[in-house]
Design a protein around this motif. Sequence first.
Motif, short mmCIF file in Angstrom:
data_model
loop_
_atom_site.label_atom_id
_atom_site.label_comp_id
_atom_site.label_asym_id
_atom_site.label_seq_id
_atom_site.Cartn_x
_atom_site.Cartn_y
_atom_site.Cartn_z
N SER A 133 1.00 -1.41 -0.09
CA SER A 133 0.03 0.04 0.00
C SER A 133 0.85 1.27 0.07
N ARG A 154 2.10 0.38 4.06
CA ARG A 154 1.82 -0.90 4.64
C ARG A 154 2.79 -1.67 3.47
N ALA A 199 -5.14 -2.35 3.97
CA ALA A 199 -4.63 -1.56 4.81
C ALA A 199 -5.24 -0.03 4.93
#
Length: 273
Positions: A133, A154, A199
Amino acid sequence: SYNPGTRLNVFSINLSGTLVLSSADLSVAGFGIPPDATQPATTALIPTNDFRMLGAVWVNGVLWCGQNVQVSDASAGARWYGISLTSLAGVALSQSGTITGSGNAYYPAIALNSAGETVVGYSTSSSTQFASSGLTGRNPADLPGTMRMPTVYREGGDVYAEGDFQRWGDYSGASKDPNGNVWLITEFASSLTSTFGTAIAQVTSPPALTITPSSLDFGGQTYNTASASKNLTMVNYGSGSLTINAVSIASGPGLGDFTIDTDKCSGMTLAAS
Protein backbone atom coordinates in the motif's frame (compact mmCIF):
# COMPACT_ATOMS: atom_id res chain seq x y z
CA SER A 1 -12.49 5.39 -24.81
CA TYR A 2 -9.77 4.26 -27.23
CA ASN A 3 -6.62 2.20 -26.77
CA PRO A 4 -4.32 4.03 -27.00
CA GLY A 5 -6.18 7.24 -26.20
CA THR A 6 -5.51 10.96 -25.78
CA ARG A 7 -8.93 12.15 -24.61
CA LEU A 8 -11.00 12.06 -21.46
CA ASN A 9 -14.79 12.21 -21.73
CA VAL A 10 -16.21 14.71 -19.23
CA PHE A 11 -19.92 14.84 -18.38
CA SER A 12 -22.17 17.21 -16.44
CA ILE A 13 -25.82 17.06 -15.40
CA ASN A 14 -27.94 20.19 -15.12
CA LEU A 15 -30.09 19.70 -12.01
CA SER A 16 -32.31 22.77 -12.36
CA GLY A 17 -35.55 22.09 -14.20
CA THR A 18 -35.40 19.28 -16.73
CA LEU A 19 -32.37 17.04 -16.23
CA VAL A 20 -29.90 17.58 -19.07
CA LEU A 21 -26.77 15.47 -19.66
CA SER A 22 -23.94 17.25 -21.51
CA SER A 23 -20.43 16.13 -22.42
CA ALA A 24 -17.10 17.45 -23.65
CA ASP A 25 -13.76 15.94 -24.65
CA LEU A 26 -10.51 16.92 -22.91
CA SER A 27 -7.15 16.34 -24.61
CA VAL A 28 -4.51 14.80 -22.32
CA ALA A 29 -1.18 12.98 -22.63
CA GLY A 30 -1.50 9.62 -24.36
CA PHE A 31 -2.45 6.54 -22.33
CA GLY A 32 -2.95 2.85 -23.04
CA ILE A 33 -3.90 -0.44 -21.43
CA PRO A 34 -1.28 -1.02 -18.68
CA PRO A 35 0.71 -4.25 -18.46
CA ASP A 36 0.08 -6.45 -15.45
CA ALA A 37 2.44 -5.74 -12.55
CA THR A 38 5.47 -7.78 -11.51
CA GLN A 39 6.11 -9.13 -8.01
CA PRO A 40 9.08 -10.97 -6.42
CA ALA A 41 9.76 -14.70 -6.38
CA THR A 42 7.22 -15.61 -9.07
CA THR A 43 6.44 -15.13 -12.74
CA ALA A 44 2.77 -14.60 -11.85
CA LEU A 45 1.64 -11.05 -12.54
CA ILE A 46 -0.89 -8.90 -10.69
CA PRO A 47 -3.84 -7.77 -12.86
CA THR A 48 -4.01 -4.02 -13.45
CA ASN A 49 -7.15 -4.28 -15.60
CA ASP A 50 -7.54 -1.18 -17.82
CA PHE A 51 -7.55 2.63 -17.90
CA ARG A 52 -11.10 3.41 -16.78
CA MET A 53 -11.37 6.28 -14.30
CA LEU A 54 -10.95 5.21 -10.66
CA GLY A 55 -12.81 7.70 -8.55
CA ALA A 56 -13.01 11.48 -8.69
CA VAL A 57 -13.47 14.40 -6.31
CA TRP A 58 -14.47 17.97 -7.20
CA VAL A 59 -13.01 20.67 -4.94
CA ASN A 60 -13.07 24.44 -5.52
CA GLY A 61 -13.69 24.15 -9.23
CA VAL A 62 -11.06 21.44 -9.86
CA LEU A 63 -11.89 17.81 -10.63
CA TRP A 64 -9.22 15.39 -9.34
CA CYS A 65 -9.22 11.84 -10.69
CA GLY A 66 -6.91 8.94 -11.63
CA GLN A 67 -6.46 5.92 -13.88
CA ASN A 68 -4.05 3.06 -14.59
CA VAL A 69 -1.79 3.67 -17.60
CA GLN A 70 1.06 2.04 -19.44
CA VAL A 71 4.44 3.50 -18.46
CA SER A 72 6.51 1.07 -20.52
CA ASP A 73 6.15 -2.41 -22.00
CA ALA A 74 6.93 -3.84 -18.57
CA SER A 75 5.43 -1.45 -16.04
CA ALA A 76 2.19 0.24 -15.07
CA GLY A 77 1.70 3.68 -13.57
CA ALA A 78 -1.01 5.57 -11.71
CA ARG A 79 -1.91 8.67 -13.75
CA TRP A 80 -3.55 11.55 -11.89
CA TYR A 81 -5.28 14.68 -13.17
CA GLY A 82 -6.29 18.08 -11.85
CA ILE A 83 -8.95 19.38 -14.27
CA SER A 84 -10.23 22.97 -14.09
CA LEU A 85 -13.98 22.57 -14.29
CA THR A 86 -16.07 25.50 -13.12
CA SER A 87 -18.21 24.85 -16.20
CA LEU A 88 -18.25 22.22 -18.90
CA ALA A 89 -17.62 24.86 -21.57
CA GLY A 90 -14.42 25.94 -19.82
CA VAL A 91 -12.99 22.49 -19.07
CA ALA A 92 -9.18 22.57 -19.18
CA LEU A 93 -6.30 20.42 -17.93
CA SER A 94 -4.64 22.22 -15.03
CA GLN A 95 -1.96 19.62 -14.27
CA SER A 96 -1.24 15.92 -14.46
CA GLY A 97 1.43 13.36 -13.64
CA THR A 98 2.15 9.64 -13.35
CA ILE A 99 3.16 7.80 -10.16
CA THR A 100 5.39 4.72 -10.54
CA GLY A 101 5.89 3.84 -6.86
CA SER A 102 8.40 1.03 -6.37
CA GLY A 103 8.30 0.15 -10.07
CA ASN A 104 4.60 -0.32 -10.72
CA ALA A 105 1.73 1.73 -9.32
CA TYR A 106 -1.93 0.94 -9.94
CA TYR A 107 -5.47 1.63 -8.72
CA PRO A 108 -5.04 5.21 -7.49
CA ALA A 109 -7.54 6.88 -5.17
CA ILE A 110 -7.36 10.65 -4.65
CA ALA A 111 -8.71 13.14 -2.12
CA LEU A 112 -7.90 16.58 -0.72
CA ASN A 113 -7.54 17.55 2.94
CA SER A 114 -8.86 20.74 4.51
CA ALA A 115 -5.60 22.58 3.67
CA GLY A 116 -6.10 21.87 -0.04
CA GLU A 117 -3.28 19.32 -0.10
CA THR A 118 -3.72 16.36 -2.44
CA VAL A 119 -3.28 12.78 -1.15
CA VAL A 120 -3.13 9.71 -3.41
CA GLY A 121 -3.28 6.09 -2.27
CA TYR A 122 -2.42 3.21 -4.60
CA SER A 123 -1.03 -0.31 -4.85
CA THR A 124 2.64 -0.74 -5.76
CA SER A 125 4.92 -3.69 -6.54
CA SER A 126 8.07 -4.64 -8.45
CA SER A 127 10.47 -7.53 -8.90
CA THR A 128 11.85 -6.69 -5.43
CA GLN A 129 8.71 -5.33 -3.70
CA PHE A 130 5.72 -7.47 -2.73
CA ALA A 131 2.45 -5.73 -3.53
CA SER A 132 2.16 -2.97 -0.94
CA SER A 133 0.00 0.00 0.00
CA GLY A 134 1.57 3.26 -1.13
CA LEU A 135 0.81 6.94 -0.79
CA THR A 136 2.05 10.25 -2.06
CA GLY A 137 0.67 13.75 -2.39
CA ARG A 138 1.33 17.40 -3.05
CA ASN A 139 0.89 20.85 -1.57
CA PRO A 140 -0.73 23.55 -3.72
CA ALA A 141 2.62 25.42 -3.62
CA ASP A 142 4.55 22.47 -5.11
CA LEU A 143 5.57 22.58 -8.76
CA PRO A 144 2.57 21.79 -11.03
CA GLY A 145 2.48 18.22 -12.28
CA THR A 146 4.59 16.85 -9.42
CA MET A 147 3.94 14.59 -6.46
CA ARG A 148 6.20 14.16 -3.47
CA MET A 149 8.36 11.11 -2.77
CA PRO A 150 6.24 7.93 -2.83
CA THR A 151 5.90 6.22 0.55
CA VAL A 152 4.87 2.65 1.43
CA TYR A 153 2.56 2.74 4.45
CA ARG A 154 1.88 -1.02 4.53
CA GLU A 155 4.52 -3.43 3.25
CA GLY A 156 3.40 -6.51 1.37
CA GLY A 157 4.59 -9.73 2.98
CA ASP A 158 4.26 -12.48 0.40
CA VAL A 159 3.51 -13.42 -3.19
CA TYR A 160 -0.05 -12.65 -4.21
CA ALA A 161 -1.60 -15.89 -5.44
CA GLU A 162 -4.67 -15.17 -7.54
CA GLY A 163 -7.43 -17.76 -7.43
CA ASP A 164 -11.18 -17.90 -7.63
CA PHE A 165 -12.77 -14.67 -6.35
CA GLN A 166 -9.33 -13.27 -5.48
CA ARG A 167 -8.82 -10.77 -8.29
CA TRP A 168 -6.60 -7.85 -7.35
CA GLY A 169 -8.85 -5.02 -8.30
CA ASP A 170 -9.84 -1.41 -8.31
CA TYR A 171 -10.69 -1.26 -4.63
CA SER A 172 -8.59 1.69 -3.41
CA GLY A 173 -10.44 4.46 -1.61
CA ALA A 174 -9.66 7.98 -0.37
CA SER A 175 -11.97 10.30 1.55
CA LYS A 176 -11.75 13.42 3.71
CA ASP A 177 -13.15 13.12 7.23
CA PRO A 178 -14.98 15.88 9.21
CA ASN A 179 -11.65 16.92 10.79
CA GLY A 180 -10.13 17.60 7.39
CA ASN A 181 -7.77 14.61 7.26
CA VAL A 182 -7.72 12.00 4.48
CA TRP A 183 -8.34 8.28 5.04
CA LEU A 184 -6.83 5.79 2.58
CA ILE A 185 -7.96 2.21 2.01
CA THR A 186 -5.78 0.06 -0.28
CA GLU A 187 -4.82 -3.57 -0.75
CA PHE A 188 -1.52 -5.27 0.08
CA ALA A 189 -0.24 -8.83 -0.36
CA SER A 190 -0.81 -10.49 3.00
CA SER A 191 1.62 -13.04 4.45
CA LEU A 192 -1.29 -14.51 6.43
CA THR A 193 -3.48 -15.59 3.53
CA SER A 194 -1.31 -15.51 0.36
CA THR A 195 -4.03 -13.30 -1.10
CA PHE A 196 -4.65 -9.68 -0.15
CA GLY A 197 -5.22 -7.68 3.00
CA THR A 198 -6.72 -4.23 3.44
CA ALA A 199 -4.59 -1.39 4.82
CA ILE A 200 -6.32 1.66 6.31
CA ALA A 201 -4.44 4.84 7.16
CA GLN A 202 -5.23 8.36 8.27
CA VAL A 203 -3.08 10.93 6.44
CA THR A 204 -2.86 14.45 7.84
CA SER A 205 -0.61 15.79 5.05
CA PRO A 206 1.43 14.58 2.05
CA PRO A 207 4.88 13.02 2.63
CA ALA A 208 7.31 15.69 3.83
CA LEU A 209 10.43 14.28 2.15
CA THR A 210 11.20 14.53 -1.55
CA ILE A 211 14.22 13.46 -3.55
CA THR A 212 14.76 14.82 -7.04
CA PRO A 213 15.15 13.61 -9.65
CA SER A 214 13.13 10.48 -8.97
CA SER A 215 15.51 8.39 -11.11
CA LEU A 216 18.98 8.67 -12.65
CA ASP A 217 19.81 7.67 -16.22
CA PHE A 218 23.56 7.37 -16.87
CA GLY A 219 23.06 6.48 -20.53
CA GLY A 220 25.44 4.23 -22.44
CA GLN A 221 28.73 3.64 -20.65
CA THR A 222 31.96 1.97 -21.71
CA TYR A 223 32.55 -1.21 -19.73
CA ASN A 224 34.76 -0.89 -16.64
CA THR A 225 34.98 2.90 -16.77
CA ALA A 226 33.34 5.36 -14.42
CA SER A 227 30.60 7.62 -15.69
CA ALA A 228 30.16 11.24 -14.67
CA SER A 229 28.49 11.67 -11.28
CA LYS A 230 24.88 12.74 -10.98
CA ASN A 231 23.36 14.57 -8.03
CA LEU A 232 20.23 13.89 -5.99
CA THR A 233 18.67 16.63 -3.88
CA MET A 234 16.66 15.95 -0.73
CA VAL A 235 14.11 18.50 0.53
CA ASN A 236 12.17 18.50 3.83
CA TYR A 237 8.75 20.10 3.33
CA GLY A 238 7.60 19.17 6.82
CA SER A 239 7.06 21.40 9.84
CA GLY A 240 9.76 19.65 11.91
CA SER A 241 13.44 18.87 11.46
CA LEU A 242 14.48 15.55 9.90
CA THR A 243 17.57 13.56 10.87
CA ILE A 244 19.01 11.31 8.16
CA ASN A 245 20.67 8.24 9.62
CA ALA A 246 22.31 6.96 6.44
CA VAL A 247 22.03 6.95 2.68
CA SER A 248 22.68 3.73 0.78
CA ILE A 249 21.92 1.87 -2.43
CA ALA A 250 19.50 -0.56 -0.89
CA SER A 251 18.06 -2.80 -3.58
CA GLY A 252 17.67 -3.46 -7.26
CA PRO A 253 19.57 -5.25 -10.02
CA GLY A 254 23.27 -4.60 -10.64
CA LEU A 255 24.00 -3.10 -7.22
CA GLY A 256 27.74 -3.57 -7.74
CA ASP A 257 27.64 -1.34 -10.82
CA PHE A 258 26.76 1.77 -8.80
CA THR A 259 28.36 3.66 -5.95
CA ILE A 260 27.75 6.81 -3.90
CA ASP A 261 30.89 8.87 -4.41
CA THR A 262 29.86 11.92 -2.36
CA ASP A 263 27.48 11.76 0.60
CA LYS A 264 26.40 15.09 2.12
CA CYS A 265 23.25 13.65 3.71
CA SER A 266 24.12 10.80 6.11
CA GLY A 267 24.18 11.97 9.71
CA MET A 268 22.81 15.38 8.79
CA THR A 269 19.69 17.17 9.98
CA LEU A 270 17.38 18.94 7.55
CA ALA A 271 15.55 21.85 9.09
CA ALA A 272 11.85 22.34 8.45
CA SER A 273 10.97 23.69 5.01
